[in-house]
Design an enzyme around this catalytic site. Structure first.
Site, short mmCIF file in Angstrom:
data_model
loop_
_atom_site.label_atom_id
_atom_site.label_comp_id
_atom_site.label_asym_id
_atom_site.label_seq_id
_atom_site.Cartn_x
_atom_site.Cartn_y
_atom_site.Cartn_z
N LEU A 42 0.67 -1.33 0.41
CA LEU A 42 0.04 -0.23 0.08
C LEU A 42 0.63 1.40 0.32
O LEU A 42 1.39 1.37 0.97
CB LEU A 42 -0.91 0.40 0.62
CG LEU A 42 -1.85 -1.20 0.86
CD1 LEU A 42 -2.76 -0.76 2.48
CD2 LEU A 42 -3.28 -0.75 -0.45
N ASP A 43 0.47 2.19 -0.75
CA ASP A 43 1.43 3.55 -0.99
C ASP A 43 1.32 4.51 0.40
O ASP A 43 0.55 4.05 1.57
CB ASP A 43 1.04 4.50 -1.66
CG ASP A 43 1.08 3.76 -3.03
OD1 ASP A 43 2.04 3.44 -3.79
OD2 ASP A 43 0.35 4.26 -4.69
N PRO A 44 1.89 4.47 0.66
CA PRO A 44 2.02 5.79 1.83
C PRO A 44 0.46 6.39 2.33
O PRO A 44 -0.05 7.18 3.44
CB PRO A 44 2.89 6.94 1.64
CG PRO A 44 4.51 6.31 0.81
CD PRO A 44 3.62 5.19 0.17
N MET A 45 0.05 7.39 1.46
CA MET A 45 -0.98 8.46 1.21
C MET A 45 -2.18 6.71 1.24
O MET A 45 -3.32 7.52 1.88
CB MET A 45 -1.19 8.91 0.07
CG MET A 45 -1.87 7.62 -0.97
SD MET A 45 -2.23 8.70 -2.73
CE MET A 45 -4.34 8.92 -2.09
N ALA A 46 -2.11 5.99 1.11
CA ALA A 46 -3.32 4.53 1.67
C ALA A 46 -3.25 4.29 2.65
O ALA A 46 -2.62 4.08 3.82
CB ALA A 46 -2.96 3.63 0.44
#
Length: 387
Positions: A42-46
């Site tokens: 998962l990306d950091p923003m997710a």
């Protein structure tokens, strides 16, 4: 409950602002186990479902990674960014602005195409539903994001993109089983504030935009950022992702998953096994002697727990090896004698058609992952030690 050499899964509700590796590091540190991994970045923003395996359960990760997934996201239409999400820079696109004005005139009764307009959401609902049904449902071809972890000649695409090099990725097949519009909000984006909520007033330089909340269920390897980009491209107005939450990975779901794609009797009860987490900061001195501050992932456990007590609390909230195996793939109940045969690398007289977890139900013993040897026999491909 005392745990010695544990194996299992933790379902982490990853917070925003940390990487998937940060969450793995938090689990590794709390459990004092080196063998820890996750099933899908998962990306950091997710935020949302991050399946983390430890011990022998890490050998189930390849199966879990391949599962379909459900996301809830917000797509902002009306602008494009360099990264297809809110962390990128806004790309000025005169054609997109012109297209927005044209749509404004078409969808707003009596609208003036020469002025910035926040379009009525009812008009957008029909347009989005038709566009999604025609172009983004079922089996489609998708070009991954330039800022992705895909390797090109041994280098990550995002590293090449950050160096300003041209990145050309080939389309790949993905399957979209659900793409539902949940809510629509119209407003304006002020300047470069790509991650901020839409404003109601159109100040000087404000750009009209639309935030579309969606739920997407898709095959493994689907990029939701790419769907946001491509939906905006299909409409001609540009699009990027402002929010992303993964609510389900196969049969492993968070309590707020609302996809309804897995029958209740088949869904694992992860409500009592989900561990929330939050983002904190840590300060350290790097190898160059510089003081660095960065985010870290902190697992939420009852106040006052530390050391072995905290470790045991987390293990009590983990899925067992048997639960993990049954959730990861088809399972076959076997006898203790068959388990012994498999551990010696021998075949057993069973008919299967796909990789299967062989489990002794009476003792909850996961003996092996087996595959078809011939029409009447199965053979071990991965053997687990007797717990």
């Amino acid at each position: 409950m005392l745990h010695t050499t544990p194996s299992g899964l933790l379902i982490i509700d990853k917070p925003q602002g940390v990487t998937s590796f940060d969450a793995v590091a938090a689990v590794r540190g709390a459990l004092h186990i080196k063998k820890v991994g996750h099933a899908g970045t998962l990306d950091p923003m997710a935020t949302g479902t991050l399946v983390i395996a430890f011990g022998h359960a890490t050998r189930l990760l390849n199966a879990i990674v391949a599962h379909d997934k459900t996301y809830e996201a917000t797509i902002r239409l009306g602008l494009r960014t360099t990264t297809d999400d809110a962390e990128g820079e806004v790309l000025v696109d005169d054609e997109a602005r012109s297209r927005w004005q044209t749509l404004s005139a078409q969808l707003t009764e009596g609208g003036q195409s020469g002025e910035p307009t926040a379009l009525p959401t009812a008009s957008w609902q029909d347009l989005l539903t038709r566009t999604i049904a025609t172009n983004f449902t079922g089996d489609i071809e998708q070009v991954p994001n330039t800022f992705s972890a895909i390797k090109i000649n041994g280098q990550r695409a995002y590293d090449l993109a950050r160096e300003g090099k041209d990145v050309e990725l080939k389309p790949r097949p993905v399957t979209i089983s659900e793409f539902t519009v949940l809510d629509i909000r119209s407003g304006f984006v002020a300047g470069e504030q790509t991650a901020e909520p839409l404003r109601e007033d159109a100040n000087t330089g404000a750009i009209p935009a639309l935030d579309v909340d969606v739920r997407i269920s898709c095959s493994s390897g689907t990029y939701i950022r790419a769907l946001a980009r491509d939906l905006g491209k299909e409409l001609g107005v540009g699009g990027y992702l402002t929010r992303l939450r993964r609510t389900r990975v196969g049969r492993f779901a968070l309590p707020d998953d609302a996809s309804g794609l897995i029958a209740p009797e088949a869904m694992l009860d992860t409500r009592t096994h989900t561990v929330t987490a939050h983002t904190d900061q840590k300060t350290f001195t790097n190898r160059e002697g510089q003081t660095v501050t960065r985010n870290k992932c902190v697992l939420d456990t009852p106040e006052g727990l530390a050391g072995d007590e905290r470790r045991n609390w987390l293990l009590d909230h983990a899925l067992t090896m048997e639960q993990a195996a049954r959730g990861a793939m088809p399972a076959l109940d076997i006898t203790p004698e068959e388990a012994s045969e498999l551990r010696f690398g021998r075949r057993i007289e069973r008919t299967i058609s796909e990789p299967t977890a062989a489990i002794v139900p009476q003792t909850h013993d996961v003996a092996a992952i087996i595959e078809r040897a011939n029409a009447h026999q199965a053979k071990p491909v991965t053997v687990f030690p007797l717990a």
